[in-house]
Design a protein around this motif. Sequence first.
Motif, mmCIF file in Angstrom:
data_model
loop_
_atom_site.group_PDB
_atom_site.id
_atom_site.type_symbol
_atom_site.label_atom_id
_atom_site.label_comp_id
_atom_site.label_asym_id
_atom_site.label_seq_id
_atom_site.Cartn_x
_atom_site.Cartn_y
_atom_site.Cartn_z
ATOM 1 N N ARG A 47 40.821 44.576 29.390
ATOM 2 C CA ARG A 47 40.259 43.553 28.506
ATOM 3 C C ARG A 47 39.552 44.212 27.325
ATOM 4 O O ARG A 47 39.065 45.334 27.423
ATOM 5 C CB ARG A 47 39.267 42.678 29.256
ATOM 6 C CG ARG A 47 39.938 41.730 30.205
ATOM 7 C CD ARG A 47 38.960 40.736 30.739
ATOM 8 N NE ARG A 47 39.647 39.774 31.594
ATOM 9 C CZ ARG A 47 39.052 38.748 32.147
ATOM 10 N NH1 ARG A 47 37.758 38.536 31.961
ATOM 11 N NH2 ARG A 47 39.734 37.917 32.910
ATOM 12 N N ARG A 52 34.847 41.741 27.728
ATOM 13 C CA ARG A 52 34.031 42.333 28.798
ATOM 14 C C ARG A 52 32.561 41.949 28.659
ATOM 15 O O ARG A 52 31.823 41.959 29.628
ATOM 16 C CB ARG A 52 34.214 43.850 28.839
ATOM 17 C CG ARG A 52 35.608 44.251 29.330
ATOM 18 C CD ARG A 52 35.705 45.727 29.656
ATOM 19 N NE ARG A 52 35.235 46.613 28.631
ATOM 20 C CZ ARG A 52 35.981 47.153 27.675
ATOM 21 N NH1 ARG A 52 37.264 46.858 27.609
ATOM 22 N NH2 ARG A 52 35.472 47.976 26.790
ATOM 23 N N SER A 55 32.394 38.620 30.584
ATOM 24 C CA SER A 55 32.781 38.628 31.994
ATOM 25 C C SER A 55 32.661 40.040 32.548
ATOM 26 O O SER A 55 32.814 41.015 31.820
ATOM 27 C CB SER A 55 34.234 38.140 32.108
ATOM 28 O OG SER A 55 34.735 38.383 33.396
ATOM 29 N N GLN A 57 34.782 41.111 34.626
ATOM 30 C CA GLN A 57 36.181 41.490 34.836
ATOM 31 C C GLN A 57 36.592 42.483 33.745
ATOM 32 O O GLN A 57 36.430 42.203 32.566
ATOM 33 C CB GLN A 57 37.070 40.246 34.779
ATOM 34 C CG GLN A 57 38.494 40.480 35.173
ATOM 35 C CD GLN A 57 38.664 40.627 36.654
ATOM 36 O OE1 GLN A 57 37.848 40.163 37.446
ATOM 37 N NE2 GLN A 57 39.728 41.284 37.057
ATOM 38 N N ASP A 60 42.994 42.568 33.508
ATOM 39 C CA ASP A 60 43.795 41.445 33.982
ATOM 40 C C ASP A 60 45.100 42.007 34.506
ATOM 41 O O ASP A 60 45.624 43.000 33.976
ATOM 42 C CB ASP A 60 44.096 40.458 32.847
ATOM 43 C CG ASP A 60 42.865 39.676 32.440
ATOM 44 O OD1 ASP A 60 42.319 38.954 33.296
ATOM 45 O OD2 ASP A 60 42.441 39.797 31.278
#
Length: 124
Positions: A47, A52, A55, A57, A60
């Motif tokens: 990402r 970032r 999130s 995360q 992906d």
Amino acid sequence: MTHDIADPATDRPVNEVRLIGRVSAAPEIRMLPSGDELVSFRLVVRRSAAARRRSKQVVDTIECTVWRAALRRSVMRLEAGVEVAVTGELRRRFSRAGGGAVSWVSVEVDSCRRVPVPAVASDS
């Protein structure tokens, strides 16, 4: 009111994807009930820094499908961990599982090429 992303030259909507990422596992051949054959693999894409910040995360994992025979043969030679550049179009897929319909989005791949690994400078 809806806003389509359009090609400035033609003013037509565009469904175009370009990804660079790492192949997560060896590609797999799948036979469909129709008898058609495809190759699928998952691409791990990092990402952006902006994403970032919103999130935790970091990556992906995107499903990619390949229909053309010559490209299927080429993609089947990829190994896990190889970095590739993929272009294609988004497709929404449907199937039946456990008594209900399931849908997901994948990239229908038009091209896939290995990304050259940068040369490491030696200390000689």
